[in-house]
Design a protein around this motif. Structure first.
Motif, mmCIF file in Angstrom:
data_model
loop_
_atom_site.group_PDB
_atom_site.id
_atom_site.type_symbol
_atom_site.label_atom_id
_atom_site.label_comp_id
_atom_site.label_asym_id
_atom_site.label_seq_id
_atom_site.Cartn_x
_atom_site.Cartn_y
_atom_site.Cartn_z
ATOM 1 N N GLU A 1 48.793 -6.478 -12.060
ATOM 2 C CA GLU A 1 48.379 -5.239 -11.414
ATOM 3 C C GLU A 1 47.259 -4.605 -12.232
ATOM 4 O O GLU A 1 47.060 -4.937 -13.395
ATOM 5 C CB GLU A 1 49.557 -4.276 -11.261
ATOM 6 C CG GLU A 1 50.186 -3.862 -12.574
ATOM 7 C CD GLU A 1 51.439 -3.020 -12.383
ATOM 8 O OE1 GLU A 1 51.321 -1.787 -12.533
ATOM 9 O OE2 GLU A 1 52.506 -3.604 -12.094
ATOM 10 N N GLN A 2 46.536 -3.701 -11.595
ATOM 11 C CA GLN A 2 45.453 -3.010 -12.294
ATOM 12 C C GLN A 2 46.040 -1.876 -13.130
ATOM 13 O O GLN A 2 46.820 -1.065 -12.628
ATOM 14 C CB GLN A 2 44.433 -2.461 -11.305
ATOM 15 C CG GLN A 2 43.181 -1.959 -11.970
ATOM 16 C CD GLN A 2 42.119 -1.537 -10.965
ATOM 17 O OE1 GLN A 2 42.427 -1.183 -9.847
ATOM 18 N NE2 GLN A 2 40.868 -1.565 -11.390
ATOM 19 N N VAL A 3 45.634 -1.821 -14.405
ATOM 20 C CA VAL A 3 46.203 -0.875 -15.359
ATOM 21 C C VAL A 3 45.073 -0.255 -16.182
ATOM 22 O O VAL A 3 44.111 -0.928 -16.534
ATOM 23 C CB VAL A 3 47.194 -1.608 -16.304
ATOM 24 C CG1 VAL A 3 47.667 -0.718 -17.421
ATOM 25 C CG2 VAL A 3 48.361 -2.174 -15.521
ATOM 26 N N ASP A 4 45.216 1.030 -16.492
ATOM 27 C CA ASP A 4 44.307 1.681 -17.439
ATOM 28 C C ASP A 4 44.778 1.279 -18.833
ATOM 29 O O ASP A 4 45.827 1.721 -19.308
ATOM 30 C CB ASP A 4 44.354 3.201 -17.266
ATOM 31 C CG ASP A 4 43.443 3.938 -18.233
ATOM 32 O OD1 ASP A 4 42.950 3.319 -19.203
ATOM 33 O OD2 ASP A 4 43.233 5.131 -18.022
ATOM 34 N N MET B 1 39.905 -0.168 -17.103
ATOM 35 C CA MET B 1 40.784 -0.784 -16.122
ATOM 36 C C MET B 1 40.781 -2.301 -16.301
ATOM 37 O O MET B 1 39.733 -2.911 -16.534
ATOM 38 C CB MET B 1 40.340 -0.422 -14.704
ATOM 39 C CG MET B 1 40.343 1.081 -14.438
ATOM 40 S SD MET B 1 41.906 1.911 -14.817
ATOM 41 C CE MET B 1 42.938 1.293 -13.506
ATOM 42 N N ALA B 2 41.973 -2.899 -16.205
ATOM 43 C CA ALA B 2 42.105 -4.349 -16.345
ATOM 44 C C ALA B 2 43.262 -4.826 -15.486
ATOM 45 O O ALA B 2 44.200 -4.071 -15.214
ATOM 46 C CB ALA B 2 42.335 -4.728 -17.807
ATOM 47 N N TYR B 3 43.201 -6.068 -15.080
ATOM 48 C CA TYR B 3 44.297 -6.683 -14.338
ATOM 49 C C TYR B 3 45.158 -7.461 -15.311
ATOM 50 O O TYR B 3 44.687 -8.415 -15.945
ATOM 51 C CB TYR B 3 43.762 -7.604 -13.240
ATOM 52 C CG TYR B 3 43.154 -6.844 -12.096
ATOM 53 C CD1 TYR B 3 43.961 -6.355 -11.078
ATOM 54 C CD2 TYR B 3 41.790 -6.601 -12.030
ATOM 55 C CE1 TYR B 3 43.426 -5.630 -10.016
ATOM 56 C CE2 TYR B 3 41.235 -5.883 -10.982
ATOM 57 C CZ TYR B 3 42.063 -5.406 -9.981
ATOM 58 O OH TYR B 3 41.531 -4.692 -8.937
#
Length: 117
Positions: free
Chosen positions: A60-63, A96-98
Motif C-alpha cells: 500500500e502507499q505509505v508516507d 510516499m512509497a509503496y
C-alpha cells in the motif's frame, strides 16, 4: 488473549489520564509495546504460513516519514535509558512509497532492536 486484555486496559487508562500527560505517555508506551508483542506473535504465525506458501505481500502507499517516525518513537525511551544519542531528522515533510508496512516494520524493528542490545 492476555495481550488483548493488556492493550484494552492500557487504552482505558490513556483515555482517562487526559490531564496527566506524563502518565498518559508512559501508558501509551506500554500500549505500543504490548501491540508490538502481539505483532511479533503474529509474525511467528506468518512465518509458518510463509513456509507453507500461504503468505502474500500486502502493498500500500505509505508516507515513509510518518511511518518511520512511529517506529522511531517506539525506541526513544530505550535510547534515553541507555544514554544513546538517537535522532530522527527527515529532510522531507513526506515521502510516499509503496511498501508492505507490516513486513517492512519487522525489518526496521529488528534492526533497531539489535542495535540497542
Amino acid at each position: 488473549t492476555p495481550l488483548t486484555l493488556i492493550i484494552g486496559q492500557a487504552e482505558t487508562v490513556i483515555a482517562e489520564s487526559a490531564r496527566n500527560t506524563k502518565m498518559r505517555d508512559r501508558v501509551s508506551r506500554i500500549h505500543r509495546n504490548a501491540v508490538d508483542m502481539r505483532n511479533l506473535i503474529s509474525e511467528l504465525l506468518d512465518f509458518r504460513k510463509q513456509e507453507q506458501g500461504f503468505n502474500k505481500l500486502r502493498v500500500e502507499q505509505v508516507d515513509m516519514v510518518e511511518y518511520l517516525r512511529e517506529i522511531y518513537d517506539t525506541f526513544s525511551d530505550n535510547a534515553a535509558r541507555k544514554s544513546i544519542s538517537y535522532n530522527f531528522e527527515p529532510e522531507e515533510d513526506g515521502i510516499m512509497a509503496y511498501i508492505d508496512p507490516r513486513q517492512l516494520y519487522k525489518v526496521i524493528y529488528n534492526l533497531l532492536s539489535n542495535a540497542f542490545n
